[in-house]
Write a protein that holds these residues in place. Structure first.
Motif, PDB file in Angstrom:
ATOM      1  N   ASP A 122      18.658  26.416  37.882  1.00 22.56           N
ATOM      2  CA  ASP A 122      19.708  27.216  36.780  1.00 22.56           C
ATOM      3  C   ASP A 122      21.126  26.818  37.161  1.00 22.56           C
ATOM      4  O   ASP A 122      22.014  26.518  36.327  1.00 22.56           O
ATOM      5  CB  ASP A 122      19.572  28.640  36.612  1.00 22.56           C
ATOM      6  CG  ASP A 122      18.371  29.029  35.720  1.00 22.56           C
ATOM      7  OD1 ASP A 122      18.026  28.315  34.834  1.00 22.56           O
ATOM      8  OD2 ASP A 122      18.126  30.227  35.761  1.00 22.56           O
ATOM      9  N   GLU A 123      21.567  26.932  38.427  1.00 25.06           N
ATOM     10  CA  GLU A 123      22.625  26.621  38.897  1.00 25.06           C
ATOM     11  C   GLU A 123      23.137  25.249  38.780  1.00 25.06           C
ATOM     12  O   GLU A 123      24.213  24.879  38.215  1.00 25.06           O
ATOM     13  CB  GLU A 123      23.027  27.129  40.369  1.00 25.06           C
ATOM     14  CG  GLU A 123      23.024  28.599  40.631  1.00 25.06           C
ATOM     15  CD  GLU A 123      22.914  28.786  42.071  1.00 25.06           C
ATOM     16  OE1 GLU A 123      22.948  28.038  42.938  1.00 25.06           O
ATOM     17  OE2 GLU A 123      23.189  30.033  42.534  1.00 25.06           O
ATOM     18  N   ILE A 125      21.489  23.185  36.441  1.00 22.88           N
ATOM     19  CA  ILE A 125      21.555  22.792  35.072  1.00 22.88           C
ATOM     20  C   ILE A 125      23.046  23.331  34.524  1.00 22.88           C
ATOM     21  O   ILE A 125      23.789  22.537  33.913  1.00 22.88           O
ATOM     22  CB  ILE A 125      20.683  23.873  34.456  1.00 22.88           C
ATOM     23  CG1 ILE A 125      19.198  23.149  34.422  1.00 22.88           C
ATOM     24  CG2 ILE A 125      21.029  23.766  32.702  1.00 22.88           C
ATOM     25  CD1 ILE A 125      18.133  23.988  34.083  1.00 22.88           C
ATOM     26  N   ASN A 126      23.664  24.581  34.938  1.00 24.56           N
ATOM     27  CA  ASN A 126      25.066  24.937  34.624  1.00 24.56           C
ATOM     28  C   ASN A 126      26.136  24.035  35.011  1.00 24.56           C
ATOM     29  O   ASN A 126      26.856  23.908  34.257  1.00 24.56           O
ATOM     30  CB  ASN A 126      25.063  26.413  35.035  1.00 24.56           C
ATOM     31  CG  ASN A 126      24.210  27.273  34.219  1.00 24.56           C
ATOM     32  OD1 ASN A 126      23.796  27.224  33.125  1.00 24.56           O
ATOM     33  ND2 ASN A 126      24.088  28.597  34.924  1.00 24.56           N
ATOM     34  N   LYS A 127      25.963  23.599  36.456  1.00 27.19           N
ATOM     35  CA  LYS A 127      26.908  22.681  36.675  1.00 27.19           C
ATOM     36  C   LYS A 127      26.900  21.384  36.073  1.00 27.19           C
ATOM     37  O   LYS A 127      28.038  21.096  35.637  1.00 27.19           O
ATOM     38  CB  LYS A 127      26.656  22.423  38.245  1.00 27.19           C
ATOM     39  CG  LYS A 127      27.585  21.599  38.941  1.00 27.19           C
ATOM     40  CD  LYS A 127      27.178  21.374  40.530  1.00 27.19           C
ATOM     41  CE  LYS A 127      28.157  20.430  41.174  1.00 27.19           C
ATOM     42  NZ  LYS A 127      27.860  20.114  42.655  1.00 27.19           N
ATOM     43  N   CYS A 128      25.726  20.667  35.719  1.00 27.79           N
ATOM     44  CA  CYS A 128      25.688  19.643  34.914  1.00 27.79           C
ATOM     45  C   CYS A 128      26.275  19.639  33.590  1.00 27.79           C
ATOM     46  O   CYS A 128      26.978  18.851  33.139  1.00 27.79           O
ATOM     47  CB  CYS A 128      24.448  19.164  35.067  1.00 27.79           C
ATOM     48  SG  CYS A 128      24.076  17.328  34.827  1.00 27.79           S
ATOM     49  N   ARG A 129      25.967  20.930  32.896  1.00 29.22           N
ATOM     50  CA  ARG A 129      26.478  21.123  31.865  1.00 29.22           C
ATOM     51  C   ARG A 129      28.089  21.321  31.841  1.00 29.22           C
ATOM     52  O   ARG A 129      28.765  20.632  30.853  1.00 29.22           O
ATOM     53  CB  ARG A 129      26.028  22.384  31.025  1.00 29.22           C
ATOM     54  CG  ARG A 129      24.483  22.277  30.489  1.00 29.22           C
ATOM     55  CD  ARG A 129      23.975  23.371  29.856  1.00 29.22           C
ATOM     56  NE  ARG A 129      22.782  23.087  29.174  1.00 29.22           N
ATOM     57  CZ  ARG A 129      21.547  23.930  29.072  1.00 29.22           C
ATOM     58  NH1 ARG A 129      21.854  25.114  29.684  1.00 29.22           N
ATOM     59  NH2 ARG A 129      20.631  23.421  28.509  1.00 29.22           N
ATOM     60  N   GLU A 130      28.888  21.804  32.640  1.00 32.94           N
ATOM     61  CA  GLU A 130      30.010  21.928  32.918  1.00 32.94           C
ATOM     62  C   GLU A 130      30.473  20.644  33.017  1.00 32.94           C
ATOM     63  O   GLU A 130      31.801  20.108  32.545  1.00 32.94           O
ATOM     64  CB  GLU A 130      30.553  22.956  33.939  1.00 32.94           C
ATOM     65  CG  GLU A 130      30.053  24.216  33.654  1.00 32.94           C
ATOM     66  CD  GLU A 130      30.407  25.040  34.964  1.00 32.94           C
ATOM     67  OE1 GLU A 130      30.567  24.604  36.068  1.00 32.94           O
ATOM     68  OE2 GLU A 130      29.956  26.319  34.872  1.00 32.94           O
TER      69      GLU A 130
END
Length: 158
Positions: A122-123, A125-130
């Motif tokens: 999840d971390e 995925i969130n980093k990549c989305r950011e």
């Protein structure tokens, strides 16, 4: 081969050792794979690790070498899943479907790990989305700057 307490000969390898050998071979097969390539193999690895872990725990969790091996193999599977989460994946039209499959595999890994694979992914995925959003924002800023230059270059009629 060793002699059991009951006097019979028993193989030194239990069935779960053979299953872990198979998982190890499969982990080698998925090394370096990206996107959804061989995700079914990664899913099988995670399911097998979970199943073998349950067997070992139900038998009293005394097989420390196998528990350590499960830990190491789960780390390799998790590393493979993490490596799949990148800009190329987010550029795919089926990115959400692939991410769901990756997180589903991580749920099986959660059962055999002290640190939750789902949280780690999840971390990521969130980093990549950011990072993707920041890239899009920078691109839009550049385009707006160009548009402003064009607009500034247009003279109003007198």
């Amino acid at each position: 081969i060793f002699v059991s307490a009951m006097g019979g000969c028993v193989s030194g390898k239990s069935g779960h050792h053979e299953r872990l050998d198979t998982v190890e071979a499969s982990v080698t097969q998925i090394k370096g794979k990206t996107g959804d390539k061989d995700l079914d193999v990664a899913q099988h690895c995670a399911s097998e690790l979970k199943s073998v872990m349950n067997l070992i725990v139900s038998a009293g969790a005394k097989d420390k070498p196998s528990l350590r091996r499960i830990e190491l193999l789960s780390e390799l599977v998790l590393g493979n899943l993490e490596a799949r989460i990148d800009g190329a994946l987010f550029g795919r039209s089926d990115a959400d479907t692939v991410l769901e499959a990756i997180v589903s595999i991580a749920r099986d890994l959660d059962a055999v790990r002290a640190t939750q694979a789902t949280i780690i992914l999840d971390e990521k995925i969130n980093k990549c989305r950011e990072q993707m959003a920041a890239g899009e924002e920078a691109k839009a800023r550049g385009q707006l700057g160009q548009l402003k230059q064009v607009m500034d270059g247009i003279k109003e009629p007198a």
